[in-house]
Design a protein around this motif. Sequence first.
Motif: not given
Length: 669
Positions: A209-216
Amino acid sequence: MDNTISPPAQTEQGPLPLLVGITGHRDLRSQDVAGLEEGVRGVLRELRARYPYTPLMILSPLGEGADRLVARVGLSEGARLCVPLPMSQSCYEDEFENDASRAEFAALLAQAAQVFTLPWMDGNTPECCEDSGPSGPRLAAQYAQMGAYIARHSQVFLALWDGDDSQRLLGGTAQTVRFRLEGAPPPFGPSQNLLDAADNGAVYHFVTPRQSHPLPQAEPISRHDLLPAGFDVAARDRALERFDQFNRDALTEPAKTQRDTSIGWLIPEKERESDALPLQNLREVLQTYGLADALAIYFQRCMTKTLERVFSLVLVAALCFNLFHSLPHGDHGAGHGTGAHGEAHGAATQSGDSHGAKASDSHAVQSHAPDSHAPPAAKDTHAKDTHAAPIAEAEISGGWNLASVPWFLWLYLLFVVVNVALHRRAERQEFQNKYQDYRALAEGMRVQIFWRLAALREEAADHYLGKQRSELDWIRNALRTIHVLATRETEDGQGSKRLEHLAFVRRQWVQEQKNYFVRKTHRELEELERCEKQINTLLALSVGLSIALALVLALPIFVPWAPLQNIKSLIELPLPHAVVMIFIVMLAVSAGLLHGYNQQTARSEHAKRYGRMAQLFDNADMHLERFLAANQMDRIEELLRELGKEALAENGDWVLLHRERPLQVPHAG
């Protein structure tokens, strides 16, 4: 001469690095960093274990996040660092978040083995940094170009990416992954025929994941490799193994001994020691070229010696078989007109031995004449002595004697076995494949080096070995690496220095290659003519002896002349007859083997190809002389570009020609 190459110490590595490219998110989550570092470290250690002779080089632009993470891990694992910048350093640094990030960038940049800036895309200029602002659309094209460059030039490609392919932003991670899997289209990559295989590769995908777009659904630190459609993993692994094999061979004594001589043929030592040529990034490339050329020469010699030995042994084996077949042999002369004992029996018949005709006549007289002087006891004794002696001798010697062994048949079998062993040894040590591969690599590097000296940005890999993708992909990969290593930070301008460099390229590449191909054409034609004469002479002698034998055997039937009858009687004797037949057969076999040797070495095809290339370089030399005098830079660049493509295409055809002529043991007997 021992052709076996002993491996060097396993800690020593060759000259050609494996490029490990990286793309990924800038805003990785801090809690994932340690796990990602461990995953990347595992990949690098796996590569080092599988390819111990090959150094690793990280190809990273040192952007924030994933780029720097992989660079840090790579440096800690002993890999080198190459930094292709998407734009000027000052413009690039403006993209970073803060001074701490810029300091981290500077610290990593200071550890890089090589740094260069990619050219501006069409329509972009240095001023676009100010016009577009941070992450503007015009700068995004520069990032896209950088992503395509890394995707195309990496042999191993890492993606620290959440896997979200729904938003393919220009210059983003998703687009760079697509470039790797599907190939980079123009303007980010070279134009490519739609029917050609895409220039793509696998992706070591760390799903994070990444901070700006954390895909579950994105599990951190999981690895899921991505493969292009129809991708051959086994072929990829073989290509990397060939890469490692070259580095292993490059560490051996034959390569090191010839290296400097090979470099000197390409660029003389006095030129390398002066500052007249832009050799800043070419010195390492020249060392690799020298090793590749030295190995090509070494394995060519191994191949030539093996070929000569194979054909020579076939000739000797054929001679032994014909000697066995034609000369007296065996113990049963009555059953075999050409047997050894049969020949002795025949000879005895002529000389009046106790087993010959005179003895038989004597026995016949004794058996029918009542007044025979020989008493019955004498007849029994004679029979006992003459027939029991060989039996007694055989019993004493164990039932056989050395004269009864078919030595020529055993020698024939021995030479066949030795020949097969030589052939299998050549296959096992890959004399032919290595000679062809290393020659192809050296010739590709030759073109790349002179293109670079002429300040052309063309890549040899884009025009080379397109017909042999799966088998020779490792050479294309190697040339990608060479292009990266040969890239300089700045190119020379259009002034007098550029003219000097182009004059050097003309002299050392165009004219040297023209002279080389002229010499090779003459040599191949002379060798071909000499061998053809030998073949014709051998065939003429074989046919002439056959005609002479036919006349000697047939003429006395129609011409009752005593001398002819005597000659016929002499030739009909087993030994003279066998000698004549051996000469007739071996002269024909020798002619056939010479023809096969010519076919194996492709002398006729070489003469044609070398002649064509000599004419090509001669035409290029004449045009260059005129263009240089008129200072027509555009025409010079166009000419050198086309000349390089022709040279690459010709060498690719050469590889294909010899791939279709693998070393085989000619049949004898």
